[in-house]
Design a protein around this motif. Structure first.
Motif, short mmCIF file in Angstrom:
data_model
loop_
_atom_site.label_atom_id
_atom_site.label_comp_id
_atom_site.label_asym_id
_atom_site.label_seq_id
_atom_site.Cartn_x
_atom_site.Cartn_y
_atom_site.Cartn_z
N LEU A 1 -60.91 94.10 39.21
CA LEU A 1 -61.73 93.64 40.31
C LEU A 1 -61.20 93.50 41.64
N SER A 2 -59.85 93.05 41.61
CA SER A 2 -58.96 92.96 42.72
C SER A 2 -58.84 94.26 43.36
N TRP B 1 -67.98 93.50 37.24
CA TRP B 1 -68.52 91.98 36.97
C TRP B 1 -69.39 91.86 35.69
N ASN B 2 -69.93 92.79 35.08
CA ASN B 2 -70.71 92.68 33.80
C ASN B 2 -69.50 92.50 32.67
N THR B 3 -68.62 93.13 32.82
CA THR B 3 -67.54 93.19 31.86
C THR B 3 -66.84 91.84 31.68
N ARG C 1 -73.61 88.29 39.40
CA ARG C 1 -72.96 88.96 40.68
C ARG C 1 -73.10 90.51 40.52
N ALA C 2 -73.07 90.79 39.19
CA ALA C 2 -73.29 92.22 38.87
C ALA C 2 -74.74 92.78 39.34
N ALA D 1 -76.77 94.15 32.37
CA ALA D 1 -76.33 92.70 32.98
C ALA D 1 -77.58 91.84 32.44
N PHE D 2 -78.82 92.17 32.70
CA PHE D 2 -79.99 91.67 32.08
C PHE D 2 -80.11 91.13 30.50
#
Length: 482
Positions: free
Chosen positions: A205-206, A215-217, A237-238, A248-249
């Motif tokens: 993520l960086s 973000w999901n992971t 956030r995802a 993500a849901f």
């Protein structure tokens, strides 16, 4: 004065120069101008289709590259690009055909091999996909694309150790390869090394802070660490980055269910379906939530919606079948319940038996082996159907848990029992125990007397120990704690 072919050639040279310089839009405009005057200009069709593909305009690209492939069917590069567009359009069988034609012309074409491998994997042929990636690696052992996609297929096949070698190879060649870092996280989670997985996903993520999938992971890692609030924030956030991200849901619903916040989970599933009305896993999850809330009829409607959205979605059939059985709709339930074998977490692997599947046909003296499945309780519940099968004129062997054989001995007057069988032993037919109601044509369990009885010798032994008078207390056996 230049004639039309010369003018077109000059124009395409300018288009090529613009493309080389990074002005793809300018190059595309020149190609369109050329094609208004020369609709069969293969180079213009090929370049325009390739540029449209890079812009994600796959429907437009398919038209131009398809026409180029018709006009120049012996050009491997055109076929490879056309096959890639068909792959992006999820027309996998067509992509495989076109890419196979490209490789007949140019067997070492790495792009065609990789694209065909991807199409084969999506078309349910993972072993063939691996062969294509391996052919690329035989030509170019450092191909990051081939190594990464081979790892993806191996992970889908749950062959984690083999995938690990490819993921490690990618990260040695390209330490900042974000997708490979994501695969490393999958492997670490499989190893239950969640703290290390969190470090790796944060590193990824960086590099790509706007990547919704990462973000999901991250949320999945935090959920595994039981950090539920942080996990939910990552999922949200995802969704802020990709509002339609259905997975993500799904994960938000799961994290809420883990906390027994069923009403909140149901609300999240409704919100997810508003964004993704045809997403079968969300319909399935909503059905599961409703079932946990005791709303069986509503859960069945959600399972129906999942099957409508994806008729081949085995998990939806399986869960719907289980719920139909709970509600007494046996005939429909048994049919859906057969999908359990295609569900990853069904909890049981079928034994390897050399015999055809029995589908209810007459046995006429032929041999059949029935094997128990799932837990001890399921075996005790469904063993009631064996005497009926034994009366169908076949030679029945029941393969069951060894520690249940004594219990079933009084029932087994007309068939054999075995705790294991030789892998080379042949039977005419095989059948799973919990498939018997469907195969026997007995959708509704009969009202019947007890089908299990205690061993008479043990009855006498215990009567002598505890006597025949007074109040007796029996303790029920416990299921397998594992």
């Amino acid at each position: 004065m230049q004639n039309s072919p010369e003018i077109a050639a000059d124009a395409m040279q300018r288009a090529h120069a613009l493309a080389q310089g990074g002005d793809l839009a300018g190059a595309a405009n020149i190609c369109r101008t050329v094609l208004t005057r020369s609709p069969a200009n293969v180079y213009a069709l090929f370049m325009l289709g390739s540029i449209e593909s890079q812009f994600g305009q796959f429907e437009l690209a398919e038209g131009h590259l398809g026409q180029a492939a018709k006009l120049s069917p012996q050009t491997a590069e055109i076929l490879a690009s056309y096959g890639n567009v068909l792959l992006e359009l999820k027309r996998y069988a067509e992509a495989i055909d076109v890419l196979t034609r490209a490789m007949r012309l140019q067997p070492q074409n790495q792009n065609a091999l990789i694209y065909r491998g991807l199409a084969l994997a999506q078309n349910g042929r993972p072993e063939d996909a691996l062969k294509d990636f391996e052919r690329v690696l035989a030509i170019a052992p450092q191909s990051v694309f081939a190594l990464h996609n081979r790892a993806n297929v191996l992970l889908q096949m749950n062959r984690h150790e083999e995938a690990r070698r490819n993921v490690d190879a990618v990260l040695r060649i390209a330490p900042d390869h974000v997708a490979a870092m994501a695969n490393r996280v999958v492997l670490l989670m499989h190893d239950k090394s969640f703290d290390e997985a969190l470090k790796v996903i944060d590193k990824a993520l960086s590099a790509e802070s706007g990547n919704a999938d990462l973000w999901n992971t991250r949320g999945q890692v935090l959920q595994s660490l039981k950090q539920y609030d942080a996990a939910q924030k990552s999922y949200e956030r995802a969704l802020s980055l990709k509002p339609e991200l259905a997975v993500a849901f799904v994960n938000i619903c799961n994290v809420l269910m883990e906390q027994q916040r069923l009403d909140d989970a149901l609300a999240a599933s409704v919100k997810g379906l508003a964004a993704n009305p045809n997403h079968a896993p969300l319909h399935l999850l909503r059905g599961n939530i409703l079932l946990h809330l005791g709303r069986r009829d509503d859960s069945l409607k959600s399972y129906d919606a999942a099957v409508t959205a994806d008729p081949d979605y085995h998990e939806a059939h399986y869960h719907r079948g289980s719920t139909l059985l709970l509600t007494g709709r046996y005939e429909e339930g048994w049919r859906d319940f057969e999908h359990r074998w295609q569900v990853a977490d069904c909890g049981f692997d079928r034994p390897v038996i050399r015999a055809a599947e029995w589908n209810g046909q007459p046995l006429d003296g032929r041999s059949i082996v029935v094997y128990s499945e799932q837990g001890l309780g399921d075996t005790i519940q469904f063993v009631r159907f064996l005497p009926e099968l034994a009366q169908r004129g076949g030679k029945l062997t029941f393969l069951c848990h060894p520690n249940l054989m004594r219990l079933f001995k009084p029932l087994a007057a007309d068939f054999d029992m075995a705790g294991s069988i030789d892998g080379n032993r042949r039977f005419d037919f095989q059948c799973a125990l919990m498939s018997l109601p469907l195969r026997l044509g007995m959708p509704t369990p009969r009202a019947e007397q007890s089908y299990l009885s205690a061993d008479s010798g043990l009855v006498a032994q215990w009567r002598e120990k505890i006597g025949g008078q007074g109040f007796k207390v029996g303790l029920c056996w416990q299921g397998n704690p594992k």
